[in-house]
Design a protein around this motif. Structure first.
Motif, PDB file in Angstrom:
ATOM      1  N   GLU A  43     -10.024   1.284   6.415  1.00 48.03           N
ATOM      2  CA  GLU A  43     -10.756   2.539   6.288  1.00 48.03           C
ATOM      3  C   GLU A  43     -10.830   2.932   4.819  1.00 48.03           C
ATOM      4  O   GLU A  43      -9.820   2.946   4.118  1.00 48.03           O
ATOM      5  N   LYS A  44     -11.999   3.272   4.337  1.00 45.75           N
ATOM      6  CA  LYS A  44     -12.172   3.631   2.930  1.00 45.75           C
ATOM      7  C   LYS A  44     -11.590   5.016   2.652  1.00 45.75           C
ATOM      8  O   LYS A  44     -11.507   5.857   3.535  1.00 45.75           O
ATOM      9  N   GLY A  45     -11.176   5.228   1.416  1.00 49.25           N
ATOM     10  CA  GLY A  45     -10.677   6.535   1.006  1.00 49.25           C
ATOM     11  C   GLY A  45      -9.173   6.644   0.905  1.00 49.25           C
ATOM     12  O   GLY A  45      -8.655   7.639   0.396  1.00 49.25           O
ATOM     13  N   HIS A  46      -8.428   5.625   1.368  1.00 49.76           N
ATOM     14  CA  HIS A  46      -6.967   5.659   1.276  1.00 49.76           C
ATOM     15  C   HIS A  46      -6.527   5.248  -0.133  1.00 49.76           C
ATOM     16  O   HIS A  46      -7.035   4.285  -0.705  1.00 49.76           O
ATOM     17  N   THR A  47      -5.572   5.992  -0.678  1.00 48.14           N
ATOM     18  CA  THR A  47      -5.058   5.691  -2.014  1.00 48.14           C
ATOM     19  C   THR A  47      -3.533   5.680  -2.020  1.00 48.14           C
ATOM     20  O   THR A  47      -2.889   6.329  -1.197  1.00 48.14           O
ATOM     21  N   PHE A  48      -2.978   4.944  -2.966  1.00 47.38           N
ATOM     22  CA  PHE A  48      -1.532   4.967  -3.194  1.00 47.38           C
ATOM     23  C   PHE A  48      -1.176   6.233  -3.958  1.00 47.38           C
ATOM     24  O   PHE A  48      -2.050   6.934  -4.472  1.00 47.38           O
ATOM     25  N   HIS A  49       0.104   6.522  -4.044  1.00 46.65           N
ATOM     26  CA  HIS A  49       0.559   7.714  -4.744  1.00 46.65           C
ATOM     27  C   HIS A  49       0.267   7.658  -6.247  1.00 46.65           C
ATOM     28  O   HIS A  49       0.329   8.679  -6.928  1.00 46.65           O
ATOM     29  N   THR A  50      -0.075   6.475  -6.758  1.00 44.52           N
ATOM     30  CA  THR A  50      -0.466   6.317  -8.161  1.00 44.52           C
ATOM     31  C   THR A  50      -1.932   6.672  -8.384  1.00 44.52           C
ATOM     32  O   THR A  50      -2.372   6.779  -9.525  1.00 44.52           O
TER      33      THR A  50
ATOM     34  N   PRO B 287      -6.685   2.719  -5.249  1.00 45.58           N
ATOM     35  CA  PRO B 287      -7.138   2.564  -3.860  1.00 45.58           C
ATOM     36  C   PRO B 287      -6.336   1.499  -3.116  1.00 45.58           C
ATOM     37  O   PRO B 287      -5.842   0.545  -3.731  1.00 45.58           O
ATOM     38  N   VAL B 288      -6.186   1.680  -1.810  1.00 44.04           N
ATOM     39  CA  VAL B 288      -5.559   0.662  -0.965  1.00 44.04           C
ATOM     40  C   VAL B 288      -6.622  -0.382  -0.636  1.00 44.04           C
ATOM     41  O   VAL B 288      -7.672  -0.058  -0.071  1.00 44.04           O
ATOM     42  N   THR B 289      -6.361  -1.632  -0.982  1.00 46.71           N
ATOM     43  CA  THR B 289      -7.350  -2.692  -0.779  1.00 46.71           C
ATOM     44  C   THR B 289      -6.782  -3.829   0.058  1.00 46.71           C
ATOM     45  O   THR B 289      -5.570  -3.909   0.302  1.00 46.71           O
ATOM     46  N   ALA B 290      -7.678  -4.723   0.441  1.00 42.30           N
ATOM     47  CA  ALA B 290      -7.276  -5.908   1.189  1.00 42.30           C
ATOM     48  C   ALA B 290      -6.349  -6.783   0.362  1.00 42.30           C
ATOM     49  O   ALA B 290      -5.486  -7.488   0.898  1.00 42.30           O
ATOM     50  N   HIS B 291      -6.496  -6.743  -0.965  1.00 40.47           N
ATOM     51  CA  HIS B 291      -5.625  -7.533  -1.854  1.00 40.47           C
ATOM     52  C   HIS B 291      -4.177  -7.027  -1.755  1.00 40.47           C
ATOM     53  O   HIS B 291      -3.227  -7.822  -1.796  1.00 40.47           O
ATOM     54  N   ASP B 292      -4.016  -5.714  -1.618  1.00 34.56           N
ATOM     55  CA  ASP B 292      -2.671  -5.146  -1.457  1.00 34.56           C
ATOM     56  C   ASP B 292      -2.064  -5.561  -0.118  1.00 34.56           C
ATOM     57  O   ASP B 292      -0.858  -5.820  -0.035  1.00 34.56           O
TER      58      ASP B 292
ATOM     59  N   PRO C 195       9.957   3.415  -5.262  1.00 36.56           N
ATOM     60  CA  PRO C 195       8.873   2.803  -4.486  1.00 36.56           C
ATOM     61  C   PRO C 195       7.634   3.692  -4.417  1.00 36.56           C
ATOM     62  O   PRO C 195       7.722   4.914  -4.509  1.00 36.56           O
ATOM     63  N   VAL C 196       6.498   3.046  -4.259  1.00 38.04           N
ATOM     64  CA  VAL C 196       5.211   3.739  -4.129  1.00 38.04           C
ATOM     65  C   VAL C 196       4.497   3.220  -2.895  1.00 38.04           C
ATOM     66  O   VAL C 196       4.445   2.009  -2.648  1.00 38.04           O
ATOM     67  N   GLY C 197       3.972   4.139  -2.095  1.00 37.56           N
ATOM     68  CA  GLY C 197       3.202   3.766  -0.920  1.00 37.56           C
ATOM     69  C   GLY C 197       1.943   4.594  -0.844  1.00 37.56           C
ATOM     70  O   GLY C 197       1.494   5.173  -1.839  1.00 37.56           O
ATOM     71  N   SER C 198       1.368   4.684   0.366  1.00 40.26           N
ATOM     72  CA  SER C 198       0.164   5.494   0.573  1.00 40.26           C
ATOM     73  C   SER C 198       0.382   6.488   1.703  1.00 40.26           C
ATOM     74  O   SER C 198      -0.574   7.035   2.254  1.00 40.26           O
ATOM     75  N   GLY C 199       1.652   6.730   2.060  1.00 43.04           N
ATOM     76  CA  GLY C 199       1.986   7.597   3.177  1.00 43.04           C
ATOM     77  C   GLY C 199       1.961   9.075   2.829  1.00 43.04           C
ATOM     78  O   GLY C 199       1.587   9.464   1.721  1.00 43.04           O
ATOM     79  N   PRO C 200       2.394   9.915   3.757  1.00 41.88           N
ATOM     80  CA  PRO C 200       2.309  11.368   3.585  1.00 41.88           C
ATOM     81  C   PRO C 200       3.274  11.951   2.569  1.00 41.88           C
ATOM     82  O   PRO C 200       3.113  13.091   2.152  1.00 41.88           O
TER      83      PRO C 200
ATOM     84  N   ASN D 261      -5.072   3.099  15.140  1.00 42.45           N
ATOM     85  CA  ASN D 261      -5.352   2.629  13.786  1.00 42.45           C
ATOM     86  C   ASN D 261      -4.768   3.575  12.745  1.00 42.45           C
ATOM     87  O   ASN D 261      -4.809   4.795  12.901  1.00 42.45           O
ATOM     88  N   GLY D 262      -4.181   3.007  11.706  1.00 43.92           N
ATOM     89  CA  GLY D 262      -3.666   3.772  10.590  1.00 43.92           C
ATOM     90  C   GLY D 262      -4.583   3.582   9.402  1.00 43.92           C
ATOM     91  O   GLY D 262      -5.625   4.215   9.292  1.00 43.92           O
ATOM     92  N   LEU D 263      -4.199   2.671   8.474  1.00 45.34           N
ATOM     93  CA  LEU D 263      -5.078   2.342   7.357  1.00 45.34           C
ATOM     94  C   LEU D 263      -6.309   1.573   7.825  1.00 45.34           C
ATOM     95  O   LEU D 263      -7.361   1.629   7.192  1.00 45.34           O
ATOM     96  N   ALA D 264      -6.171   0.864   8.920  1.00 44.06           N
ATOM     97  CA  ALA D 264      -7.268   0.035   9.412  1.00 44.06           C
ATOM     98  C   ALA D 264      -8.311   0.860  10.153  1.00 44.06           C
ATOM     99  O   ALA D 264      -7.981   1.776  10.905  1.00 44.06           O
ATOM    100  N   ALA D 265      -9.576   0.501   9.930  1.00 47.42           N
ATOM    101  CA  ALA D 265     -10.674   1.122  10.684  1.00 47.42           C
ATOM    102  C   ALA D 265     -10.946   0.341  11.956  1.00 47.42           C
ATOM    103  O   ALA D 265     -11.325   0.921  12.980  1.00 47.42           O
TER     104      ALA D 265
END
Length: 332
Positions: free
Chosen positions: A97-104, A107-112, A184-189, A77-81
């Motif tokens: 999984e809660k607590g993940h955010t984009f570089h902006t 929060p990373v949501t199901a809508h994204d 581009p913007v993501g939620s990676g490292p 699992n990555g973003l998924a719990a």
């Protein structure tokens, strides 16, 4: 046709969960890691992903619902719990999984997730994965952290499309397609910093980001567990260097820290350099062969000529002399 083995050369501190494919060489870490890639990526955003040469950059910026261990191919699992197969045996319920955010900072949501998969499937983006994600009929959002992938029918390899990097809908709506394409913007490292076409792409490590790493059994190679680690350098710079002779020379002089897919005849030379770490990590094969195109060159429509060429080539000699014995001929 020849089948040869690529030497996988790995920087000790770079995680395999977002590792550059197919392998790495190290010449010593510092605050900036410089990596050679063979070609200028056609795009650096997940929505318009075109070819495999785009992945080294995209997978450092973006994180998917699943991450993959390069050396074993197993997924975690990555973003998924969690993933749950529903009673109809075709739809999959996913919890983020809660607590993940984009570089902006959003929060990373199901809508994204829903928006990202719809964009990948949209022909306007000409995404190479468009036909694959078309197996998904719809994405139903239940709440900010839960959604359901509705498939048209039971789809066995569903996890093959769970690595797609999730993108920020809010950021896209705010800046528009052109700026999203260039910044581009993501939620990676790593977050995007700069691209110089034909020259380099610069990323910087996201502060306090914990990436997923895989711990292996030293004897069997199987995954024992996954752990979260912090990136211990500040900048990741991709340099476009198409010629491997130049890549090797730049590695030796310190102009590069990592190179990939090293040909066998360079390995002994690199091993003699005490400052360079050379490690063979995998038996994943690569193929080298001739492509005959009768439509372009009508002379090759003669079957006997094609057979004569096949018999005339000493494939074993090529394996022994060019690939230093690393491989074997394919006769077919």
């Amino acid at each position: 046709m020849l089948k040869k083995m690529s030497f996988l050369l790995m920087m000790l501190f770079l995680s395999s969960c977002f590792v550059l494919s197919p392998g790495l060489v190290s010449a010593g870490p510092n605050d900036e890691v410089k990596v050679a890639i063979d070609y200028d990526p056609s795009t650096i955003n997940m929505l318009e992903f075109k070819t495999g040469i785009d992945l080294p950059v995209i997978l450092h910026i973006n994180e998917g619902l699943m991450s993959s261990d390069y050396f074993t191919g197993k997924r975690a699992n990555g973003l998924a719990a969690s993933f749950t197969l529903l009673k109809n045996k075709k739809d999959i319920k996913v919890t983020i999984e809660k607590g993940h955010t984009f570089h902006t900072g959003d929060p990373v949501t199901a809508h994204d997730v829903k928006w990202t998969y719809e964009q990948v499937a949209d022909p306007i983006n000409a995404n190479i994965l468009g036909s694959t994600v078309s197996e998904i009929e719809s994405v139903e959002v239940l709440n900010d952290h839960t959604f359901i992938f509705h498939f048209y029918e039971p789809y066995g390899p569903w996890d093959d499309i769970m690595w797609i990097g999730i993108c920020s809908k809010n950021y896209f709506d705010k800046v528009g397609r052109d700026e999203f394409r260039s910044k581009p913007v993501g939620s990676g490292p790593f977050r995007f910093v700069e691209q110089k076409r034909g020259s380099s792409i610069t990323l910087e490590a996201v502060e306090n980001y914990l990436y997923k790493d895989f711990i292996h059994n030293k004897k069997t190679g199987k995954i024992i567990k996954t752990v979260r680690k912090k990136v211990d350098y500040k900048t990741l710079k991709f340099l476009i260097v198409s010629d491997q002779v130049t890549q090797v020379a730049m590695l030796e002089t310190g102009e590069l820290d990592l190179i990939t897919s090293v040909m066998p005849h360079f390995v002994d030379r690199l091993k003699r350099n005490k400052n360079i770490k050379v490690k063979r990590e995998s038996e994943i094969p690569s193929l080298t062969g001739l492509s005959i195109k009768p439509d372009n060159f009508p002379v090759w429509k003669d079957r006997n000529l094609r057979l004569a060429l096949r018999h005339a080539i000493d494939k074993q000699a090529i394996v022994d002399r060019v690939f230093q014995g690393e491989g074997y001929p394919l006769y077919q």
